[in-house]
Write a protein that holds these residues in place. Structure first.
Motif, mmCIF file in Angstrom:
data_model
loop_
_atom_site.group_PDB
_atom_site.id
_atom_site.type_symbol
_atom_site.label_atom_id
_atom_site.label_comp_id
_atom_site.label_asym_id
_atom_site.label_seq_id
_atom_site.Cartn_x
_atom_site.Cartn_y
_atom_site.Cartn_z
ATOM 1 N N ARG A 83 -6.636 5.210 0.452
ATOM 2 C CA ARG A 83 -6.625 5.975 -0.794
ATOM 3 C C ARG A 83 -7.183 7.381 -0.551
ATOM 4 N N ARG A 105 -3.961 3.289 -8.184
ATOM 5 C CA ARG A 105 -3.421 2.077 -7.568
ATOM 6 C C ARG A 105 -4.540 1.237 -6.970
ATOM 7 N N ASP A 106 -4.377 -0.088 -7.071
ATOM 8 C CA ASP A 106 -5.397 -0.998 -6.562
ATOM 9 C C ASP A 106 -4.879 -1.836 -5.402
ATOM 10 N N ASP A 107 -3.771 -1.398 -4.776
ATOM 11 C CA ASP A 107 -3.171 -2.214 -3.730
ATOM 12 C C ASP A 107 -3.255 -1.574 -2.344
ATOM 13 N N TYR A 108 -4.178 -0.621 -2.164
ATOM 14 C CA TYR A 108 -4.422 -0.113 -0.820
ATOM 15 C C TYR A 108 -5.101 -1.202 0.015
ATOM 16 N N SER A 122 0.821 -1.212 0.000
ATOM 17 C CA SER A 122 0.000 0.000 0.000
ATOM 18 C C SER A 122 0.852 1.259 0.000
#
Length: 839
Positions: free
Chosen positions: A820, A811-814, A550
């Motif tokens: 976010r 980004r999609d990994d939080y 993240s």
């Protein structure tokens, strides 16, 4: 804008604040295409050291040959006499004895490349096996001596394993065995092209064990095995992370595999497993590194290199029982005539001083005392020398064995002393050499300074083992007053975590503080100084493909946590190139967010980055009224042999403070009280006010009196007065570019800031940086009713923030949605501040 020099009013054509780029230094082994050279070069490549760096058993197991001080040496186990076998041009490393005992293959660094050499044990003659500009290393004979495996960059500039037939004299039909695959996983510290290193033969003569990193995001990689005759798909043996040091060694019985690892620890020790890699167990224990293990021919003992005493030593170790015997070179029999050079250092009052010394012998090689820790520059200037400079610490007096002939010596003692150089002819006996390091300080009116390196790593995966006392001794030889040891992770481990302390330690005249570098290569790295409670863990964020992927916490969050402990925070080694929001593929560095929100106290202007490009971003922040102070830190890994630069290469000079008073140090850093430099001393007085001061004037402005001074151990090309990001005047410099005392009058009609800086793009062996640079902090000028405006700079940072928001938002990994939202909220808050500065 106009300025007046000595009362004469002259029109000034404003010049760009950035100088032309014409560097003369290149990276050592720049032909290798792997990134982050300061990692693989130290942790993988052989280095010039006073102690042994690699060894090989004789076929009967009674003797060893090892590399030491650039030569190969032979010694019987249990004896204390060692015989030099090679003494040619270049430095010799990584020997491997042929099974029949007739040859030794080794790696020679000659100039800026490494090639394989063959030593005939009967004649003593060494001949080349490879040539050209590729890097070739880690040669290993097959069990029957008919083949040679080695690592080479010849194919594409990346480390790959090659195999060749050996006919007793030459290599034939060399071919790449493992090389070149491009991995899909994003990497930061490693190339997208896989590497393959550390080849070692199994007893069957067909299997090679090695280390590689296919589809591995972090770390040097895993241990694999491959058939030489029928390569096919490599067999995965064991998952490991060893920062270039595993070097798997199959036993001759074909059942066991020995390798180095820091599995679950902070230091490399030896581990043993089966050839299937299952259930590894530790074989050695200790808070130090053990490397380069080799089995004896009967598998009953080992030899290995260790740094447990600080430097490097070679040990013979029985497998059952663990009895150890140090292989010591107490008596040395040289291959050529050698004599002692006795060096003594003192200042111009006759007071003995310690210093940094470089000794170049008549053989074209660098030499050092037998017990010294030799260091190497990581860059070189081909116009000056065919290889990098090597140097060592000399504690007022040292003895160096050198070949007879002409010897060149350079000595230094920090920035406030002139350099000392000499050429001396060494003949048939000991030769004394006294060198004087004369003081060369700024006039007292410009301040009383305490110097500090704000960014040092005591231990960081290097060849040596460093202690605070030894690090302080190195600092004393550089005339450095304060060391900030920024404890940091190297991927899975934090080598100096046990050293963390909220207090200080004094070693003679040197004060050591423990700080922290917080790692995220997404937002930029942070320096945290004077934490008064605890070390911030886990010390890293935004590590792709991990459980800490993240982008939260941001650097703003980390700096808030540090400030809660009373710490000073800043950005370290910021920019090689100034970010260009319009052209760069990705812009995520969060400096403009944290500067606008008041999170950041300092920015390393002189650092492991490009000083002028970093300063160009700094000038934009100053133009917008952000009082971000200049910092300086070497990013020195002090236990490296191939050091990025000696401790104190990049340092800050703080005015009017004491080294053992943290409160005054923090105030001086935040307040910009002084200057930063990698060599020149620069001073500025504006109406007798020093850097960090604010001068207030009425609405009509005024004429100010500017005094500036320069004292430098090396020549500078430009000594400049800069106002609001533009060069007002380039001052004349005397004494071959090392000295200046100047005065000027400048008309001030509006608010802004002013500083002086010194620059030289031509290289100098003393300044082991991309170029010479020094700058004061600014003096702030406030004219009533006429604030400084810089809409172009505000627009630049707005574009920067927009690119940040775009990338961070996608980004999609939080871990959570609120992470976010928090990230984007800080960016938006900073953007509003810059929008207000557009007017």
């Amino acid at each position: 804008m106009k300025y007046a020099l000595m009362g004469i009013l002259v029109a000034a054509a404003a010049q760009p604040a950035l100088g032309a780029e014409h560097p003369t230094r290149i990276p050592v082994l720049e032909q290798v295409k792997h990134p982050h050279t300061y990692y693989w070069r130290e942790m993988y490549m052989p280095q010039l050291t006073s102690g042994p760096s690699a060894a090989t058993f004789s076929p009967d197991g009674k003797s060893v040959i090892y590399s030491m001080q650039g030569s190969l040496w032979r010694q019987a186990i249990g004896d204390d006499t060692v015989y030099e076998l090679t003494a040619g041009a270049g430095y010799d490393y990584q020997p491997d004895w042929s099974p029949d005992g007739r040859h030794v293959v080794f790696t020679r660094q000659h100039g800026n490349t490494l090639n394989l050499m063959l030593l005939d044990m009967e004649t003593g003659i060494a001949t080349a096996l490879t040539g050209g500009d590729a890097v070739n290393l880690e040669p290993r004979f097959s069990p029957d001596g008919s083949k040679l495996a080695y690592v080479s960059t010849a194919l594409d500039g990346h480390f790959g394993i090659h195999v060749a037939a050996f006919n007793g004299k030459t290599l034939q039909n060399s071919r790449p065995l493992v090389a070149g695959k491009i991995s899909e996983k994003y990497r930061y510290y490693y190339s997208q092209a896989d590497h393959a290193i550390n080849p070692a033969w199994s007893a069957d003569g067909d299997t090679l064990y090695y280390v590689s990193n296919p589809e591995t995001a972090w770390g040097t990689g895993d241990i694999y095995a491959i058939s030489v005759s029928n390569p096919g798909t490599p067999r995965h043996v064991i998952a490991e992370e060893t920062t270039w040091a595993a070097r798997p060694q199959p036993a001759h019985d074909g059942k066991r595999l020995l390798y180095a690892s820091y599995r679950g620890r902070q230091w490399h020790q030896l581990w043993i497993t089966g050839v299937d890699g299952k259930y590894p167990l530790p074989l050695t224990f200790g808070d130090y590194d053990i490397w380069q293990p080799r089995w004896s021919p009967d598998d009953q003992s080992l030899i290995y290199v260790t740094n447990e005493d600080g430097g490097l030593a070679l040990y013979h170790h029985t497998v059952v029982g663990g009895a150890r015997q140090k292989v010591e070179a107490k008596k040395r029999v040289y291959k050529r005539a050698m004599q002692p050079l006795e060096i003594t250092l003192a200042d111009d009052t006759g007071k003995p001083v310690a210093g940094r010394v470089s000794v170049l012998g008549s053989d074209g090689r660098h030499h050092a005392p037998m017990d010294a820790r030799i260091h190497a520059d990581d860059y070189m200037d081909p116009s000056r020398a065919d290889h990098e400079t090597h140097y060592f610490r000399c504690d007022t007096h040292c003895t160096v064995m050198v070949p007879e002939g002409t010897v060149s010596v350079q000595a230094s003692h920090g920035f406030e002393h002139k350099l000392a150089t000499a050429k001396v002819t060494v003949g048939g006996s000991a030769t004394p050499l006294s060198l004087t390091l004369a003081r060369n300080e700024l006039p007292e009116a410009f301040g009383t300074f305490t110097s500090a390196d704000m960014h040092v790593h005591m231990n960081y995966g290097g060849k040596y083992k460093q202690t605070q006392a030894l690090m302080a001794a190195d600092a004393a030889s550089e005339d450095l007053d304060i060391v900030y040891n920024l404890i940091v992770n190297k991927e899975e481990r934090i080598p100096d975590i046990a050293e963390f302390d909220t207090g200080l330690k004094r070693f003679g005249g040197v004060t050591v503080y423990q700080g922290q570098e917080y790692h995220t290569s997404y937002w930029g790295h942070l320096g945290l100084l004077h934490l008064d409670d605890h070390y911030l863990t886990p010390d890293f964020s935004s590590y792709w493909h991990t459980g800490l992927a993240s982008a939260y916490p941001t650097n703003a969050v980390v700096q808030d946590l540090a400030h809660e402990q009373g710490a000073v925070s800043g950005y370290v080694h910021p920019f090689d190139g100034a970010p260009d929001p319009e052209k760069d593929a990705k812009v995520t560095h969060s400096l403009p967010v944290d500067a606008a929100l008041g999170k950041t106290d300092y920015l390393e202007i002189v650092s492991f980055a490009n000083h002028e490009n970093t300063a160009s971003v700094w000038y934009r922040l100053l133009n917008l009224g952000f009082h971000v102070a200049a910092g300086a830190g070497t990013d020195a890994m002090t236990n490296y042999a191939s050091l990025r630069g000696p401790i104190g290469l990049n340092r800050i000079f703080l005015d009017g403070v004491k080294a053992d008073e943290p409160a005054s140090l923090k105030a001086a850093i935040r307040g910009g009280q002084g200057f930063v430099s990698n060599g020149p001393l620069v001073g500025l007085l504006v109406n007798d006010a020093k850097p960090g001061s604010t001068l207030n004037f009425g609405a009509d402005g005024t004429t100010i009196q500017v005094k500036a001074a320069l004292r430098s151990p090396v020549p500078v090309e430009r000594f400049e007065l800069v106002m609001n990001g533009e060069v007002l005047k380039t001052f004349d410099v005397l004494d071959d570019g090392t000295s200046a005392d100047v005065e000027a009058e400048v008309q001030v009609a509006g608010s802004g800031w002013m500083l002086v800086r010194a620059v030289a793009k031509a290289s100098h062996p003393f300044v082991q940086d991309i170029y010479t640079y020094a700058t004061t902090n600014p003096v702030w000028l406030v004219v009533e009713g006429k604030p400084q405006t810089a809409p172009e700079d505000a627009a630049y940072f707005i574009a920067w923030l927009d690119r940040m928001a775009e990338h961070a938002g996608a980004r999609d990994d939080y871990n959570y949605a609120w992470e976010r939202e928090a990230v984007l909220a800080d960016i938006a808050k900073a953007r509003k501040i810059y929008e207000g500065k557009l007017q």
